[in-house]
Enzyme design. Structure first.
Site, short mmCIF file in Angstrom:
data_model
loop_
_atom_site.label_atom_id
_atom_site.label_comp_id
_atom_site.label_asym_id
_atom_site.label_seq_id
_atom_site.Cartn_x
_atom_site.Cartn_y
_atom_site.Cartn_z
N CYS A 140 0.81 -1.22 0.00
CA CYS A 140 0.00 0.00 0.00
C CYS A 140 0.85 1.28 0.00
CB CYS A 140 -0.98 -0.02 1.16
SG CYS A 140 -0.23 0.02 2.82
N HIS A 188 -2.62 1.23 6.76
CA HIS A 188 -3.02 1.17 5.35
C HIS A 188 -3.15 2.58 4.81
CE1 HIS A 188 -4.38 -0.80 1.75
NE2 HIS A 188 -5.45 -0.02 1.68
N HIS A 191 -5.70 2.14 -4.33
CA HIS A 191 -4.81 1.55 -3.33
C HIS A 191 -4.38 0.15 -3.73
CE1 HIS A 191 -8.09 -0.77 -0.87
NE2 HIS A 191 -8.46 -0.65 -2.13
#
Length: 335
Positions: A251, A299, A311
């Site tokens: 990520c 994240h 993402h």
């Protein structure tokens, strides 16, 4: 999903048994999601530990350099003291024996007024030179004392820096080991899924009705929107723990890569990225802003407008544009 705190960087996986046969397909998918989430936490924790180690190693190297320079200064100061030692020894001997010449001795030993003047001039010169030398000796002695103190402090600082680097190195090795174990669990759980379950988990690369070309045409040029445009070119690339591109990402690796394409250097980990740039309220989000999720900021994605984000999600799910609503929002920044 249960988690336990490990060290100072993040969380480790809760006890799980991915080898056991799931009772249902839904259970199998949920198990993979949970394990993947935990592995992502460990991945970011390991990346943070690596960044910390790099900083500690750099600090230790700098401290070693300072310590070496301080030691050289001390050696030079001690060598300078040795040059004045004969003067000090002679002065000490003269003071002890009372053998220092004076003007009265010169008067008694002289045979003429001129000889007396010559001897007195010589005595004045010798006395002045000795005093100058003693004064210089005090200066170099004081300098040597200061240099010794600095050298000792620099050596202590270097030792402390190396100790800190060793501690972080050990912590990193532990986190890497934990991550490897977690990755193995994820891969094992993935192997238990049917082809249809894997396809359902991966989902589509864009939500229904999303038009990438329309979004990109509407973007105002700028670092954030340009980075979003760059990131959009990686849609469909696989998620891989610790990857930073150009064709696979985790990520934070995707965010770093996207902004690098527009000439901006951003930190490597999601936690570090959450302190970069300027804060943005969730209600004020604009395409190109960087969005962060979960309490420990494990994240990150790039906001794509209308409650969507670009993402690199998790293992088995390629880079995609997805709704933000299913992920606990933490904060946002504008780079």
């Amino acid at each position: 999903m249960g988690v336990i705190v490990i060290g100072s960087y993040g969380v480790g996986p809760a006890t799980a048994d991915p080898v056991a046969i799931p009772a249902t397909a839904g259970e199998a998918v949920q198990r993979l999601v949970d394990l993947s989430r935990e592995s992502e936490q460990l991945n970011q924790a390991a990346l943070t530990a690596q960044e910390d180690l790099d900083a500690k190693v750099t600090a230790a190297q700098a401290a070693d350099t300072v310590a070496a320079a301080a030691a050289e200064t001390l050696d030079a100061a001690r060598a300078e003291i040795k040059k004045y030692q004969p003067v000090i020894d002679r002065a000490a001997t003269a003071a002890y024996t009372g053998g220092r010449a004076n003007r009265l001795t010169a008067l008694l030993a002289s045979n003429s007024p001129q000889q007396l003047l010559d001897q007195m001039s010589t005595l004045a010169l010798v006395g002045s030179r000795t005093n100058d030398q003693l004064s210089e000796y005090k200066k170099v002695s004081d300098a040597a004392t200061a240099a010794e103190s600095s050298a000792r402090a620099a050596a202590d600082a270097a030792r402390d820096a190396r100790t800190q680097a060793d501690a972080v190195r050990n912590d990193l090795e532990q986190k890497r080991s934990e991550l490897q174990g977690s990755m193995a669990q994820v891969i094992a759980a993935w192997g238990q899924l049917s082809a249809s379950d894997k396809s359902a988990l991966a989902g589509s690369m864009f939500p229904p009705g999303f038009d990438r070309d329309t979004l990109l045409r509407g973007l105002v040029p700028g670092s954030g929107t340009s980075a979003l445009a760059a990131g959009m070119t990686r849609v469909g690339d696989p998620y891989v723990w610790g990857a930073i591109g150009p064709d696979k990402f985790d990520c934070s690796g995707l965010v770093q890569w996207a902004f690098k394409q527009v000439g901006m250097t951003v930190p490597r980990t999601s936690q570090q990225q959450s302190n970069f740039g300027t804060p943005v309220a969730e209600s004020d989000l604009q395409p190109g802003d960087v969005v962060f999720f979960y309490p420990e900021v494990s994240h990150v994605g790039i906001y794509a407008g209308n409650g969507l984000m670009l993402h690199a999600s998790t293992f088995g799910v390629p880079v995609a544009v997805s709704p933000m609503g299913s992920t606990p929002f933490h904060s946002a920044r504008r780079y």
